[in-house]
Design an enzyme around this catalytic site. Structure first.
Site, PDB file in Angstrom:
ATOM      1  N   ASP A 132      -3.044  12.704  -4.024  1.00  0.00           N
ATOM      2  CA  ASP A 132      -3.284  11.315  -2.874  1.00  0.00           C
ATOM      3  C   ASP A 132      -3.460  10.249  -3.461  1.00  0.00           C
ATOM      4  O   ASP A 132      -4.239   9.539  -2.630  1.00  0.00           O
ATOM      5  CB  ASP A 132      -4.109  11.388  -1.996  1.00  0.00           C
ATOM      6  CG  ASP A 132      -3.932  13.234  -1.569  1.00  0.00           C
ATOM      7  OD1 ASP A 132      -2.732  13.861  -1.181  1.00  0.00           O
ATOM      8  OD2 ASP A 132      -5.227  13.843  -1.096  1.00  0.00           O
ATOM      9  N   LYS A 163       1.042   9.001  -4.533  1.00  0.00           N
ATOM     10  CA  LYS A 163       2.990   9.068  -5.744  1.00  0.00           C
ATOM     11  C   LYS A 163       3.570   8.508  -4.959  1.00  0.00           C
ATOM     12  O   LYS A 163       4.349   8.072  -5.300  1.00  0.00           O
ATOM     13  CB  LYS A 163       2.489  10.262  -6.406  1.00  0.00           C
ATOM     14  CG  LYS A 163       1.535  10.483  -7.130  1.00  0.00           C
ATOM     15  CD  LYS A 163       1.340  11.988  -6.985  1.00  0.00           C
ATOM     16  CE  LYS A 163       1.291  13.108  -5.750  1.00  0.00           C
ATOM     17  NZ  LYS A 163      -0.420  12.999  -5.348  1.00  0.00           N
ATOM     18  N   GLY A 171       1.657  15.402   0.582  1.00  0.00           N
ATOM     19  CA  GLY A 171       1.885  14.844   1.231  1.00  0.00           C
ATOM     20  C   GLY A 171       2.126  13.588   1.316  1.00  0.00           C
ATOM     21  O   GLY A 171       1.022  12.970   0.167  1.00  0.00           O
ATOM     22  N   HIS A 172       2.943  12.808   1.305  1.00  0.00           N
ATOM     23  CA  HIS A 172       3.728  11.456  -0.131  1.00  0.00           C
ATOM     24  C   HIS A 172       3.300  10.733   0.812  1.00  0.00           C
ATOM     25  O   HIS A 172       4.870  10.522   2.203  1.00  0.00           O
ATOM     26  CB  HIS A 172       4.703  11.782  -0.665  1.00  0.00           C
ATOM     27  CG  HIS A 172       3.594  12.615  -1.885  1.00  0.00           C
ATOM     28  ND1 HIS A 172       5.204  12.714  -2.897  1.00  0.00           N
ATOM     29  CD2 HIS A 172       3.346  13.609  -2.281  1.00  0.00           C
ATOM     30  CE1 HIS A 172       4.178  13.020  -3.950  1.00  0.00           C
ATOM     31  NE2 HIS A 172       2.921  13.434  -3.532  1.00  0.00           N
ATOM     32  N   GLN A 190       1.436  16.739  -6.602  1.00  0.00           N
ATOM     33  CA  GLN A 190       0.295  17.206  -6.781  1.00  0.00           C
ATOM     34  C   GLN A 190      -0.866  16.186  -8.094  1.00  0.00           C
ATOM     35  O   GLN A 190      -0.548  15.587  -7.952  1.00  0.00           O
ATOM     36  CB  GLN A 190      -0.284  18.857  -6.832  1.00  0.00           C
ATOM     37  CG  GLN A 190       0.233  19.737  -5.882  1.00  0.00           C
ATOM     38  CD  GLN A 190       1.135  20.208  -5.146  1.00  0.00           C
ATOM     39  OE1 GLN A 190       2.223  20.309  -5.691  1.00  0.00           O
ATOM     40  NE2 GLN A 190       1.525  19.888  -4.156  1.00  0.00           N
TER      41      GLN A 190
HETATM   42  P1  GDP Z   1      -0.099  10.776  -2.625  1.00  0.00           P
HETATM   43  O1  GDP Z   1      -0.109  11.912  -1.840  1.00  0.00           O
HETATM   44  O2  GDP Z   1      -0.324  11.251  -4.231  1.00  0.00           O
HETATM   45  O3  GDP Z   1       1.979  10.380  -2.145  1.00  0.00           O
HETATM   46  O4  GDP Z   1      -0.762   9.742  -1.695  1.00  0.00           O
HETATM   47  P2  GDP Z   1      -1.475   9.925  -0.031  1.00  0.00           P
HETATM   48  O5  GDP Z   1       0.060   9.612   0.796  1.00  0.00           O
HETATM   49  O6  GDP Z   1      -1.425  11.650  -0.130  1.00  0.00           O
HETATM   50  O7  GDP Z   1      -2.039   9.577  -0.019  1.00  0.00           O
HETATM   51  C1  GDP Z   1      -1.912   7.990  -0.346  1.00  0.00           C
HETATM   52  C2  GDP Z   1      -2.626   6.956   1.004  1.00  0.00           C
HETATM   53  O8  GDP Z   1      -2.923   5.673  -0.015  1.00  0.00           O
HETATM   54  C3  GDP Z   1      -1.614   6.458   1.370  1.00  0.00           C
HETATM   55  O9  GDP Z   1      -2.042   6.849   2.667  1.00  0.00           O
HETATM   56  C4  GDP Z   1      -1.159   5.199   1.129  1.00  0.00           C
HETATM   57  O10 GDP Z   1      -0.406   4.378   2.568  1.00  0.00           O
HETATM   58  C5  GDP Z   1      -2.247   4.797   0.583  1.00  0.00           C
HETATM   59  N1  GDP Z   1      -2.293   3.945  -0.036  1.00  0.00           N
HETATM   60  C6  GDP Z   1      -1.285   3.782  -1.387  1.00  0.00           C
HETATM   61  N2  GDP Z   1      -1.257   2.731  -2.135  1.00  0.00           N
HETATM   62  C7  GDP Z   1      -2.552   1.700  -1.340  1.00  0.00           C
HETATM   63  C8  GDP Z   1      -2.815   0.656  -1.604  1.00  0.00           C
HETATM   64  O11 GDP Z   1      -2.667  -0.130  -3.332  1.00  0.00           O
HETATM   65  N3  GDP Z   1      -3.974   0.051  -1.346  1.00  0.00           N
HETATM   66  C9  GDP Z   1      -4.493   0.594   0.191  1.00  0.00           C
HETATM   67  N4  GDP Z   1      -5.127   0.307   0.660  1.00  0.00           N
HETATM   68  N5  GDP Z   1      -3.493   1.864   0.179  1.00  0.00           N
HETATM   69  C10 GDP Z   1      -2.598   2.959  -0.503  1.00  0.00           C
HETATM   70  P1  IMO Z   2      -0.012  15.595  -3.375  1.00  0.00           P
HETATM   71  O1  IMO Z   2       1.340  15.857  -3.511  1.00  0.00           O
HETATM   72  C1  IMO Z   2      -4.444  16.637  -2.492  1.00  0.00           C
HETATM   73  C2  IMO Z   2      -4.768  21.325  -3.384  1.00  0.00           C
HETATM   74  C3  IMO Z   2      -5.940  22.258  -2.155  1.00  0.00           C
HETATM   75  C4  IMO Z   2      -5.981  22.886  -3.217  1.00  0.00           C
HETATM   76  C5  IMO Z   2      -5.388  23.117  -4.083  1.00  0.00           C
HETATM   77  C6  IMO Z   2      -4.776  24.324  -3.692  1.00  0.00           C
HETATM   78  O2  IMO Z   2      -0.279  15.022  -1.485  1.00  0.00           O
HETATM   79  O3  IMO Z   2      -1.356  14.689  -3.904  1.00  0.00           O
HETATM   80  P2  IMO Z   2      -2.377  25.303  -2.318  1.00  0.00           P
HETATM   81  O4  IMO Z   2      -1.646  25.082  -0.963  1.00  0.00           O
HETATM   82  O5  IMO Z   2      -1.216  24.146  -2.855  1.00  0.00           O
HETATM   83  O6  IMO Z   2      -1.738  26.079  -3.228  1.00  0.00           O
HETATM   84  O7  IMO Z   2      -3.973  24.382  -2.608  1.00  0.00           O
HETATM   85  O8  IMO Z   2      -4.712  22.012  -4.060  1.00  0.00           O
HETATM   86  N1  IMO Z   2      -3.953  20.776  -3.493  1.00  0.00           N
HETATM   87  C7  IMO Z   2      -3.407  18.730  -2.907  1.00  0.00           C
HETATM   88  N2  IMO Z   2      -4.956  18.362  -2.691  1.00  0.00           N
HETATM   89  N3  IMO Z   2      -2.462  16.518  -2.516  1.00  0.00           N
HETATM   90  C8  IMO Z   2      -1.756  17.581  -2.744  1.00  0.00           C
HETATM   91  O9  IMO Z   2      -1.121  17.182  -2.597  1.00  0.00           O
HETATM   92  C9  IMO Z   2      -1.958  18.404  -3.037  1.00  0.00           C
HETATM   93  N4  IMO Z   2      -1.682  19.755  -2.950  1.00  0.00           N
HETATM   94  C10 IMO Z   2      -2.468  21.240  -3.140  1.00  0.00           C
HETATM   95  O10 IMO Z   2      -6.512  21.042  -1.176  1.00  0.00           O
HETATM   96  O11 IMO Z   2      -7.400  22.663  -3.253  1.00  0.00           O
HETATM   97 MG    MG Z   3      -0.545  13.470  -0.409  1.00  0.00          MG
END
Ligand code: GDP
Ligand code: IMO
Ligand code: MG
Length: 429
Positions: free
Chosen positions: A13, A16, A40-41, A223
């Site tokens: 998170d 990415k 979850g991106h 991840q």
């Molecule tokens: P990912 O799994 O690595 O793609 O990240 P997620 O989407 O799960 O979580 C990142 C969160 O941070 C999302 O809600 C994005 O919209 C938000 N985000 C990404 N870059 C920035 C930033 O530079 N500033 C802020 N405030 N939010 C950001």
């Molecule tokens: P993104 O791509 C954050 C964590 C789960 C758990 C562990 C194993 O959005 O960064 P799994 O279901 O993969 O066997 O769970 O990994 N986990 C993540 N945490 N972001 C993710 O994906 C994750 N994908 C798996 O919470 O601790």
């Molecule tokens: Mg994510």
């Protein structure tokens, strides 16, 4: 020709999806090399928010072809739900291509993921419950079902039967659950075969040919480094290799072709699920980062655990991935907080560790050693260049760069597509 890998540097998170969205407009292919619908991106375009789980965020880049690589595990029901959801919002997922070698998540993998977690009780991993671990376990045990098996019904049925032979014994005798009917599973898979067929390609051939022609390929890892089954906080990890080497395997692109490895890293740290987290905060600052950063898991809706930036972890991630560049996200979340602690080393049972300790037991005992820097008060969400950032924000970024073993080439100052400062462009590498 550019072959760029996007890797999460922390526990996921990091942003990415946003990084992919920015580069996705400049490349020909966006490949997801690992993971499944446990990811979850988030991408925010023109104030509209999209949350991608199984599909690469590159599906939103109009000129790129999104690909699910051989290293991905695919839940077909989730795939078509996501495609239908995107198309209902006007996005076009028709370019999606899928590797014939990707593995399929079966309903029994999901059942097993959930019962195994329940069985672990207090020692549970906190998985996303999407069947990811059991699907990869079957892949390695050589009893998995692959995309190509959808097109040979007798092989498909044989494979399901042999996978369920042992699993049904486990479900009934160990977990006290009803057995699963192999015919029902076969019918479930076959019901998707016609819709999947036109999307299936020899992805490694197509991607390597694209590189031969001078085209650009982006690998969007799911991840993160600390969730890697080899390099992460085992056993509190996912079941794939989300590091850069894993991206090469999961896309079928050789390491010699990679032009940049971009580590995505938050200006602080978060984690979802169980496992050690040295800089985790249990005070008002943890709550502050959680609330102001909007730190709620996209996939399961769980609140993310929050803590300060950990440069021991950043150096470790730079090393195991061979990062050429870092993309620092969420700098804006630290505006106005007075002082910012940065973890520079760990104290493990009275001994200072500047690098990752050797064993997990030591890592569980690691206490952060902090230095602090003053925060800035100015709103930075509209800054377009590094020089426009307040001096204190510039100093914080420079200090993180010194501590993290890699240059910082992008800085996120807000969730929007245009809220990014580019210091070095990886497309020029
Ligand atoms: P990912 O799994 O690595 O793609 O990240 P997620 O989407 O799960 O979580 C990142 C969160 O941070 C999302 O809600 C994005 O919209 C938000 N985000 C990404 N870059 C920035 C930033 O530079 N500033 C802020 N405030 N939010 C950001
Ligand atoms: P993104 O791509 C954050 C964590 C789960 C758990 C562990 C194993 O959005 O960064 P799994 O279901 O993969 O066997 O769970 O990994 N986990 C993540 N945490 N972001 C993710 O994906 C994750 N994908 C798996 O919470 O601790
Ligand atoms: Mg994510």
């Amino acid at each position: 020709m550019a072959a760029i890998i996007i890797v999460g540097a922390q526990w996921g998170d990091e942003g990415k999806g946003k990084a992919t969205d920015i580069l996705g407009g400049l490349v020909d292919y966006v490949v997801k090399p690992n993971g499944g619908n446990n990811a979850g991106h988030t991408v925010v375009v023109g104030g509209e928010k999209y949350e991608l789980k199984l599909l690469p965020a590159g599906v939103l880049s109009e000129n790129a072809t999104p690909v699910l690589g051989n290293g991905v595990v695919i839940n077909l029901e989730a795939l078509f739900e996501e495609i239908d959801g995107l198309e209902a919002r006007g996005a076009d997922a028709s370019r999606l291509r899928i590797s014939a070698n990707a593995h399929l998540v079966s309903p029994y993998h999901i059942t097993l993921d959930r019962v195994q977690e329940r069985f672990l009780g207090k020692r549970a991993i906190g998985t996303t419950g999407r069947g990811i671990g059991p699907t990869y376990a079957d892949k390695v045990a050589r009893i998995g079902i692959r995309v190509q098996d959808l097109f040979d019904e007798s092989i498909l049925r044989q494979k399901i039967e042999s996978a369920l032979d042992v699993k049904n014994q486990m479900l009934v005798k160990m977990y006290n659950r009803a057995p699963i009917d192999p015919n029902e599973v076969a019918e479930y898979f076959l019901s998707y075969a016609d819709r999947v067929r036109p999307m299936v390609i020899d992805s490694t051939f197509v991607l390597n040919q694209a590189l031969d022609e001078g085209k650009h390929v982006l690998m969007e890892g799911g991840q993160a480094t600390m969730l890697d089954v080899d390099h992460g906080t085992y056993p509190f990890v996912t079941s794939s290799n989300p590091t850069s080497g894993g991206a090469c395997v999961g896309a079928g692109i050789g390491p010699t072709r990679i032009t940049s490895t971009l580590g995505i890293i938050k200006a602080y740290t978060t984690r979802v699920g169980a496992g050690p987290f040295p800089t985790e905060l249990f005070d008002k600052w943890g709550e502050y980062l959680q609330t102001v950063g909007g730190e709620v898991g996209v996939n399961t809706g769980r609140k993310r655990r929050c803590g300060w930036y950990d440069s021991v972890l950043a150096r470790y991630a730079s090393r195991v991935n061979g990062f050429t560049d870092l993309f620092l996200t969420k700098l804006d979340v630290l505006t106005g907080i007075g002082e910012i602690p940065i973890c520079v080393a760990y104290d493990v049972d009275g001994v200072r560790h500047d690098e990752m300790p050797l064993t997990q037991s030591e890592f569980h005992h690691a206490e952060p050693i902090f230095e602090t820097m003053p925060a800035w008060d100015e709103d930075i969400t509209g800054c377009k260049t590094f020089e426009e950032l307040p001096q204190r924000a510039q100093d914080y970024v420079k200090r993180l760069e010194e501590l993290s073993g890699c240059r910082i080439s992008y800085i996120g100052v807000g969730p929007g597509r245009d809220q990014t400062i580019t210091v070095h462009d990886v497309m020029d590498a």
